[in-house]
Design an enzyme around this catalytic site. Structure first.
Site, PDB file in Angstrom:
ATOM      1  N   ASP A  79     115.855 -24.162  29.724  1.00 50.80           N
ATOM      2  CA  ASP A  79     115.770 -23.147  28.659  1.00 50.80           C
ATOM      3  C   ASP A  79     117.160 -22.914  28.057  1.00 50.80           C
ATOM      4  OD1 ASP A  79     114.777 -21.389  26.823  1.00 50.80           O
ATOM      5  OD2 ASP A  79     114.115 -19.871  28.277  1.00 50.80           O
ATOM      6  N   LEU A 107     118.075 -26.593  20.631  1.00 54.10           N
ATOM      7  CA  LEU A 107     119.244 -27.290  20.087  1.00 54.10           C
ATOM      8  C   LEU A 107     119.734 -26.692  18.766  1.00 54.10           C
ATOM      9  CD1 LEU A 107     118.347 -31.010  20.924  1.00 54.10           C
ATOM     10  CD2 LEU A 107     119.845 -29.461  22.182  1.00 54.10           C
ATOM     11  N   HIS A 165     123.967 -19.322  22.110  1.00 53.37           N
ATOM     12  CA  HIS A 165     124.157 -18.204  21.178  1.00 53.37           C
ATOM     13  C   HIS A 165     125.631 -18.068  20.876  1.00 53.37           C
ATOM     14  CE1 HIS A 165     120.101 -16.705  21.099  1.00 53.37           C
ATOM     15  NE2 HIS A 165     120.049 -16.648  22.421  1.00 53.37           N
TER      16      HIS A 165
END
EC number: 3.5.2.3
Lengths: 429, 319
Positions: free
Chosen positions: A305, A64, A309
């Protein structure tokens, strides 16, 4: 005001099949699950005809980015993304900046989640100080603050003695140590799976042995010193070794991610940085074995997962690009699209609800009377095209943009509160 | 020089993406360019007014100079940017650098970069032509083309000819461009080197693997010798330069057992006494310096085919 979900098929408790029943929710709790519930006064009715009501999804592995980089994700944006994906409970990893390796840091995540999170957030704390793999963290004090498991994810615990100590120390608490299986000396500067394509593209490869050596080590240590959970399993041989370990009664569980059964290394061709992830996308043979492992129960859970980004970390040379992809909003559609032919719906949902909840030891992932009203209403057959522009996550790094998938999340309800309605986030009051 | 047909692609990123037809077009055009180079005035106005920049993120003398001379022979304006002068050190991304060059009016960008795929990233983000002058371990297409041109000059049609590539195949962009290109022209390629320097799955690209140099070169038409980088020894990929030379070094003794007309090639710069003995490097078998001359002609051909006939990059009004 209560809610009655009417006319849907539901996946209740440990049932293997969807049965048509209504659900009555009051004060955040599932009050009753029954056929043809008479409408009490003053309730909101959700018509779920032709839809399926499932327990809210549980993600046991996500990132997070709080504390760290609020431009990539915050607990607010991350939980909104999760809610859109049908998740009502998510467990976030500790490799933030700074890492979650102290009781105070766990408390920070818990209180931040209380303030701004729209789904339940369960912190997974670092297993070692600073994720350095040398000193154990204060487990008891961190559990007290809300940590549900311990992992240095992002890094392996390279020193086998430290892993042994962790497995032993964790035993009285009944919490899991989660292993990120990677031998760094093997993966080194690797950029993608080692094989024909890495050779063609002139990219340093990461051999599957970089993962498998560590999986084998983890199994050996678990057999002797205590239960382990292995996350993001990506290779065929890892699945085969875990299957064998389980058959011997070794306390090992594992998860994989949607990208390891829906994509292969081929998606990297053309130097596609969105398909750069750790562990890397593997071959089609690996994908087959991953699906087999999901089918036969070797793989217990599907985790996202989710790794947000910012754009500039992906719009660079492949060798410089960050590893990872966002995953909340694509997980269920990918599971339904790529697994439905082989695995019944009820089982797929279990791998995304009760199974990860049990591994983490959290009281989530089941529809039953008296439980918190965490659920999702889905249309498992609706087809749509994934559109990264629609993501609620602050980051859009997904290799699935434009892919045709089946399965839509229509409603997400967290503790009786509708957070997603007709596929859209309900505006915060 | 009366060819009007250009390449079908905007860029030259690698020989993997070219058809045999494209490769032959470039090699035929190279022949005309080589003729230009023998004239008393080695300059034609084919790219007059075109702006070309060489953007080298990795040191190079030969390739960069070769491109520069090639562009000048075609009357293009050239600018050379090297790592030290560039903004990379200030943290600018490749795309930002490229966008800046684009709005200055560059028609072509020649890029060398230590990372595989960097030219592809550039090509996706700018309108001008991108020419790969070597990216990581991926490709060095103009080297592959000049190798093939030199081979054709020596022995004609490459169909059925045997080319042995010796050395660090794993880290060689020259090897990859050779394998892609030679396959398309029907040559037979064998790679030779220590197993630690031969990457997994290389045969899928269309070549055989051998660890026995003498056997592999016994019936070869060409031996393309790759430079051994000494840092590979430091990484432990082979134990010593001496053992490497003993096993895989090209020496006159070894060449004596080959076909009498075997041709020895090397992309340079050479490590004398390591992958090639001085006797071979200076002897009759090798065409190393001819390769360098042909390199200019090949690069002229590539620049010509990609840039002539295209409108010069116009500056947007109001910029």
């Amino acid at each position: 005001m209560g809610i009655v979900i009417r006319g849907g098929k539901i996946l209740e408790g440990s049932s293997q099949k969807e049965i048509k029943k209504d659900i009555f929710i009051q004060e955040g709790i599932i009050k009753s699950i029954a056929e043809n519930i008479a409408l009490p006064k003053n309730v909101q009715v959700i018509e779920a005809e032709n839809l399926i009501v499932i327990p809210g999804l549980v993600d046991m592995h996500c990132h997070l980015r709080d504390p760290g980089d609020p431009e990539e994700e915050t607990i607010a944006s991350g939980t909104m993304s999760a809610a859109k994906g049908g998740f009502t409970s998510i467990a976030c990893m500790a490799n933030t900046t700074p890492p979650i390796d102290s009781p105070a840091a766990v408390r920070y995540v818990v209180s931040k989640a209380k303030q701004e999170g729209i789904v339940n957030v369960f912190p997974i704390a670092a297993a070692t100080l600073g994720l350095k793999g040398t000193h154990l963290v204060e487990m008891e004090r961190m559990i007290e603050e809300g940590a549900v498991a311990f992992s240095d994810d992002g890094n392996p615990i390279s020193d086998p003695r430290i892993l042994r100590l962790l497995l032993e120390y964790a035993r009285p608490f009944g919490v899991k140590i989660i292993s990120h299986p990677e031998v760094l000396a093997m993966s080194k500067n690797g950029q993608m799976n080692e094989g024909v394509l890495s050779t063609m593209l002139g990219l340093e490869g990461i051999s599957s042995q970089a993962e498998e050596l560590m999986v084998e080590r983890d199994i050996l240590l678990a057999a002797k010193f205590g239960a382990i959970h292995i996350t993001h399993v990506s290779t065929a041989q890892s699945v085969i070794m875990i299957r064998e370990a389980k058959s011997k009664g070794i306390p090992v569980t594992c998860d994989t991610c949607p990208h390891y059964f829906s994509l292969s290394e081929k998606n990297v061709d053309g130097f596609n940085t969105f398909a750069k992830v750790n562990p890397p996308l593997r071959t089609e043979e690996d994908v087959k074995e991953i699906i087999k492992g999901l089918k036969d129960g070797t793989i217990d859970a599907i985790a996202t997962d989710h790794a947000p980004h910012r754009e500039e970390k992906k719009k660079v040379e492949f060798g410089l690009a960050a590893k990872g992809m966002v995953g909340f909003e694509t997980a269920l559609p990918l599971a339904l699209t790529f697994l439905s032919k082989e695995i019944p719906l009820a089982k797929i949902i279990k791998m995304m609800t009760i199974n990860p909840a049990k591994i983490l030891g959290i009281p989530k992932g089941e529809l039953k009377e008296g439980a918190a009203a965490d659920l999702a209403i889905i249309d498992p057959n609706a087809k749509h095209k994934i559109d990264i522009k629609q993501f609620a996550s602050k980051s859009k790094n997904s290799p699935f943009d434009g892919m045709e998938v089946q399965g839509e999340i229509v409603y997400t309800i967290v503790e009786g509160k509708v957070v997603v309605k007709e596929g859209r986030l309900v505006p915060l009051k | 020089m009366n060819k009007v047909k250009g390449l079908k692609t905007k860029d030259l990123l690698g020989l993997r993406y070219l058809s045999a037809e494209d490769i032959n077009l470039i090699l035929d055009t190279t022949q005309s360019m080589k003729e230009v180079m023998t004239r008393p005035v080695r300059k034609v106005p084919a790219l007059l007014g075109k702006n070309i920049v060489t953007l080298f993120y990795e040191p190079s003398t030969r390739t960069r100079t070769s491109f520069d001379v090639a562009a000048k022979n075609l009357s293009a304006n050239t600018t050379n940017i090297g790592l030290a002068q560039s903004s990379v050190k200030k943290g600018e991304t490749l795309i930002d650098t490229a966008k800046n060059l684009e709005v200055m009016g560059y028609d072509g960008v020649i890029i060398r970069h230590k990372m595989s795929g960097a030219p592809h990233l550039l090509a996706e983000n700018i309108k001008g032509a991108v020419i790969n002058a070597g990216d990581g371990c991926n490709e060095h297409p103009t080297q592959g083309l000049l190798d093939m041109f030199t081979m054709k000059e020596k022995k004609g049609d490459l169909a059925g000819k045997k080319v042995v590539i010796v050395g660090d195949i794993a880290h060689s962009r020259v090897a990859r461009s050779n394998i892609w290109g030679l396959n398309k022209l029907g040559a037979k390629v064998v790679v030779v080197g220590p197993p630690t320097l031969i990457p997994i799955g290389i045969t899928e690209m269309g070549c055989e693997v051998s660890y026995n140099l003498e056997k592999a070169i016994s019936d070869a038409d060409f031996i393309n010798v790759l430079r051994i980088q000494l840092e590979r020894q430091e990484e432990g990929l082979f134990p010593s330069v001496e053992e490497y030379h003993k096993l895989y070094g090209i020496t006159v003794d070894r060449l004596k057992k080959c076909k009498p007309d075997v041709v020895v090639m090397h992309p340079g710069p050479i490590n004398r006494g390591v992958e090639i003995s001085s006797e071979v490097a200076d002897g009759p078998y090798n065409v190393i310096l001819e390769q360098v001359t042909n390199g200019v002609a090949v690069r002229m051909a590539v620049l010509f085919l990609l840039l002539s006939g295209k409108k010069p990059m116009l500056m947007k009004k109001g910029l």
